[in-house]
Design a protein around this motif. Structure first.
Motif, PDB file in Angstrom:
ATOM      1  N   HIS A 226     -59.612   1.498  15.020  1.00  7.32           N
ATOM      2  CA  HIS A 226     -60.103   0.513  15.981  1.00  7.32           C
ATOM      3  C   HIS A 226     -58.933  -0.231  16.630  1.00  7.32           C
ATOM      4  O   HIS A 226     -57.848  -0.339  16.056  1.00  7.32           O
ATOM      5  CB  HIS A 226     -61.020  -0.507  15.305  1.00  7.32           C
ATOM      6  CG  HIS A 226     -62.252   0.083  14.704  1.00  7.32           C
ATOM      7  ND1 HIS A 226     -62.942   1.134  15.283  1.00  7.32           N
ATOM      8  CD2 HIS A 226     -62.930  -0.226  13.560  1.00  7.32           C
ATOM      9  CE1 HIS A 226     -63.997   1.447  14.542  1.00  7.32           C
ATOM     10  NE2 HIS A 226     -64.008   0.633  13.466  1.00  7.32           N
ATOM     11  N   SER A 227     -59.190  -0.752  17.806  1.00  7.91           N
ATOM     12  CA  SER A 227     -58.260  -1.672  18.469  1.00  7.91           C
ATOM     13  C   SER A 227     -59.090  -2.707  19.207  1.00  7.91           C
ATOM     14  O   SER A 227     -60.285  -2.512  19.424  1.00  7.91           O
ATOM     15  CB  SER A 227     -57.341  -0.921  19.440  1.00  7.91           C
ATOM     16  OG  SER A 227     -58.099  -0.272  20.451  1.00  7.91           O
ATOM     17  N   GLY A 228     -58.455  -3.807  19.586  1.00  2.24           N
ATOM     18  CA  GLY A 228     -59.197  -4.883  20.220  1.00  2.24           C
ATOM     19  C   GLY A 228     -59.977  -5.688  19.188  1.00  2.24           C
ATOM     20  O   GLY A 228     -60.035  -5.340  18.011  1.00  2.24           O
ATOM     21  N   GLY A 229     -60.598  -6.776  19.626  1.00  4.76           N
ATOM     22  CA  GLY A 229     -61.422  -7.586  18.740  1.00  4.76           C
ATOM     23  C   GLY A 229     -60.630  -8.138  17.572  1.00  4.76           C
ATOM     24  O   GLY A 229     -59.509  -8.637  17.717  1.00  4.76           O
ATOM     25  N   TRP A 230     -61.199  -8.033  16.361  1.00  6.05           N
ATOM     26  CA  TRP A 230     -60.547  -8.591  15.179  1.00  6.05           C
ATOM     27  C   TRP A 230     -59.265  -7.852  14.822  1.00  6.05           C
ATOM     28  O   TRP A 230     -58.343  -8.444  14.246  1.00  6.05           O
ATOM     29  CB  TRP A 230     -61.505  -8.572  13.988  1.00  6.05           C
ATOM     30  CG  TRP A 230     -61.989  -7.210  13.570  1.00  6.05           C
ATOM     31  CD1 TRP A 230     -63.071  -6.536  14.036  1.00  6.05           C
ATOM     32  CD2 TRP A 230     -61.387  -6.359  12.579  1.00  6.05           C
ATOM     33  NE1 TRP A 230     -63.196  -5.315  13.415  1.00  6.05           N
ATOM     34  CE2 TRP A 230     -62.190  -5.183  12.515  1.00  6.05           C
ATOM     35  CE3 TRP A 230     -60.276  -6.462  11.749  1.00  6.05           C
ATOM     36  CZ2 TRP A 230     -61.887  -4.131  11.643  1.00  6.05           C
ATOM     37  CZ3 TRP A 230     -59.979  -5.418  10.889  1.00  6.05           C
ATOM     38  CH2 TRP A 230     -60.777  -4.272  10.835  1.00  6.05           C
ATOM     39  N   VAL A 231     -59.189  -6.573  15.204  1.00  6.32           N
ATOM     40  CA  VAL A 231     -57.963  -5.818  14.960  1.00  6.32           C
ATOM     41  C   VAL A 231     -56.831  -6.375  15.821  1.00  6.32           C
ATOM     42  O   VAL A 231     -55.694  -6.521  15.364  1.00  6.32           O
ATOM     43  CB  VAL A 231     -58.175  -4.317  15.243  1.00  6.32           C
ATOM     44  CG1 VAL A 231     -56.863  -3.553  15.083  1.00  6.32           C
ATOM     45  CG2 VAL A 231     -59.239  -3.741  14.316  1.00  6.32           C
ATOM     46  N   ALA A 232     -57.131  -6.695  17.065  1.00  4.82           N
ATOM     47  CA  ALA A 232     -56.125  -7.262  17.954  1.00  4.82           C
ATOM     48  C   ALA A 232     -55.666  -8.630  17.457  1.00  4.82           C
ATOM     49  O   ALA A 232     -54.468  -8.949  17.490  1.00  4.82           O
ATOM     50  CB  ALA A 232     -56.676  -7.377  19.371  1.00  4.82           C
ATOM     51  N   ILE A 233     -56.615  -9.433  16.982  1.00  2.24           N
ATOM     52  CA  ILE A 233     -56.265 -10.759  16.450  1.00  2.24           C
ATOM     53  C   ILE A 233     -55.340 -10.620  15.248  1.00  2.24           C
ATOM     54  O   ILE A 233     -54.324 -11.315  15.141  1.00  2.24           O
ATOM     55  CB  ILE A 233     -57.538 -11.534  16.066  1.00  2.24           C
ATOM     56  CG1 ILE A 233     -58.365 -11.848  17.327  1.00  2.24           C
ATOM     57  CG2 ILE A 233     -57.181 -12.825  15.331  1.00  2.24           C
ATOM     58  CD1 ILE A 233     -59.702 -12.486  17.042  1.00  2.24           C
ATOM     59  N   ALA A 234     -55.690  -9.707  14.336  1.00  4.53           N
ATOM     60  CA  ALA A 234     -54.844  -9.484  13.165  1.00  4.53           C
ATOM     61  C   ALA A 234     -53.469  -8.966  13.566  1.00  4.53           C
ATOM     62  O   ALA A 234     -52.446  -9.374  13.000  1.00  4.53           O
ATOM     63  CB  ALA A 234     -55.525  -8.497  12.214  1.00  4.53           C
ATOM     64  N   GLY A 235     -53.433  -8.070  14.561  1.00  3.48           N
ATOM     65  CA  GLY A 235     -52.152  -7.539  15.029  1.00  3.48           C
ATOM     66  C   GLY A 235     -51.274  -8.609  15.640  1.00  3.48           C
ATOM     67  O   GLY A 235     -50.059  -8.652  15.387  1.00  3.48           O
TER      68      GLY A 235
END
Length: 311
Positions: free
Chosen positions: A106-115
């Motif tokens: 996944h990318s974007g959303g919570w993954v983007a925030i964590a990144g």
């Protein structure tokens, strides 16, 4: 200063690891680098592996490594403690990002925030590492405006070259990443030259006269504090011959900057698999050169305590 090999490896490995982690967190989290299981797994393993290896090696310079955990309690006043807290805290968003981007795809959303949080933690950790040295007033070569930016530039440079090698190896190379890695390498080279120029022209204001507060004449010691080498002279009075320093500077320029820049230029003008080979060679060569650069960073630094020993 005595260049302890454990600290030399620590600053090199963690700088590259945090640089790579920050770039993966931003570019992967925001979808500029598409999720791929093996790419993500190798990339995160490389970034976190360098960080962990560097952090573990840093304990080798401690007299009592088992007490290293106590450093975390002094975060209010110690940059070393802040570095430890920031480095550990960064693992939390980095782990969440790795699970979402590498394992779940996944990318974007919570993954983007964590990144983005992992990237912010990486930058913060590198800043605290740089401030450990930049805050030391007795060492004029470190207590300057060049030290902190150097840590950030070198981290972005080595991390960018590693990321380019990773993308090229998986045949998903990005021209933008490659060009940025090349520009970062040239920027690092220019900053290193500027730092050396500044240090070579540096006039240290502290003398035996100012240290003792005695005005008039020239203060000299009739009898040295010790008749043989002691801890202070071994750790803070390390001396390197000028001819060796000049030779190591040339090696640093060649391995850390010139050769990687040429290899990246070749990769930019070449198709796969030549581009991948050149990119990997650039990353390996640059890391070797940065080990030499870090050794010189410590070896050329002079602590004012050596004034009391006639140096």
């Amino acid at each position: 200063m005595h260049p302890a090999l454990s600290v030399v490896f620590f600053t090199t490995a963690t700088g590259a690891g945090y640089g790579l982690l920050a770039l993966l967190g931003v570019l992967g989290g925001l979808g500029f680098i598409q999720p791929d299981f093996w790419l993500g797994l190798v990339g995160m393993a490389l970034a976190l592996g360098l960080i962990v290896a560097g952090l573990l090696s840093s304990t080798g310079h401690l007299g009592r490594p088992e007490r290293a955990w106590r450093a975390f309690s002094q975060w209010r006043s110690s940059w070393l403690s802040r570095e430890g807290v920031a480095s550990v805290a960064t693992f939390i968003p980095a782990g969440i990002f790795g699970i979402g981007w590498a394992l779940l795809g996944h990318s974007g959303g919570w993954v983007a925030i964590a990144g983005l949080l992992a990237a912010a933690g990486s930058v913060t950790t590198v800043c605290t590492t740089g401030m450990i040295y930049a805050s030391l007033k007795p060492i004029a070569q470190w207590h300057s405006r060049y030290t902190l930016p150097a840590y950030l530039i070198f981290s972005a440079m080595t991390g960018g070259v590693l990321l380019n090698a990773l993308l090229q190896s998986f045949a998903v190379g990005s021209t933008a990443v490659l060009v940025c890695a090349l520009l970062a390498t040239l920027a690092g080279w220019a900053w290193k030259l500027a730092t050396w120029r500044h240090n070579d022209r540096l006039e240290i204001p502290t003398t035996a006269n100012t240290a003792t507060g005695l005005a008039g004449g020239t203060v000299r010691s009739i009898e040295w504090p010790h008749t043989e080498e002691n801890y202070l002279l071994k750790e803070m009075g390390f001396r390197i011959a000028r001819k060796h320093s000049a030779k190591l500077r040339r090696i640093t320029q060649g391995l850390a900057f010139a050769v990687p820049a040429v290899l990246l230029a070749i990769a930019l003008a070449s198709p796969l698999p030549l581009a991948a080979i050149a990119s990997v060679l650039a990353a390996v060569t640059q890391l070797a050169g940065m080990l030499v650069e870090r050794w010189l960073f410590f070896a050329e630094a002079k602590h004012t305590v050596t004034l009391y020993y006639g140096r």
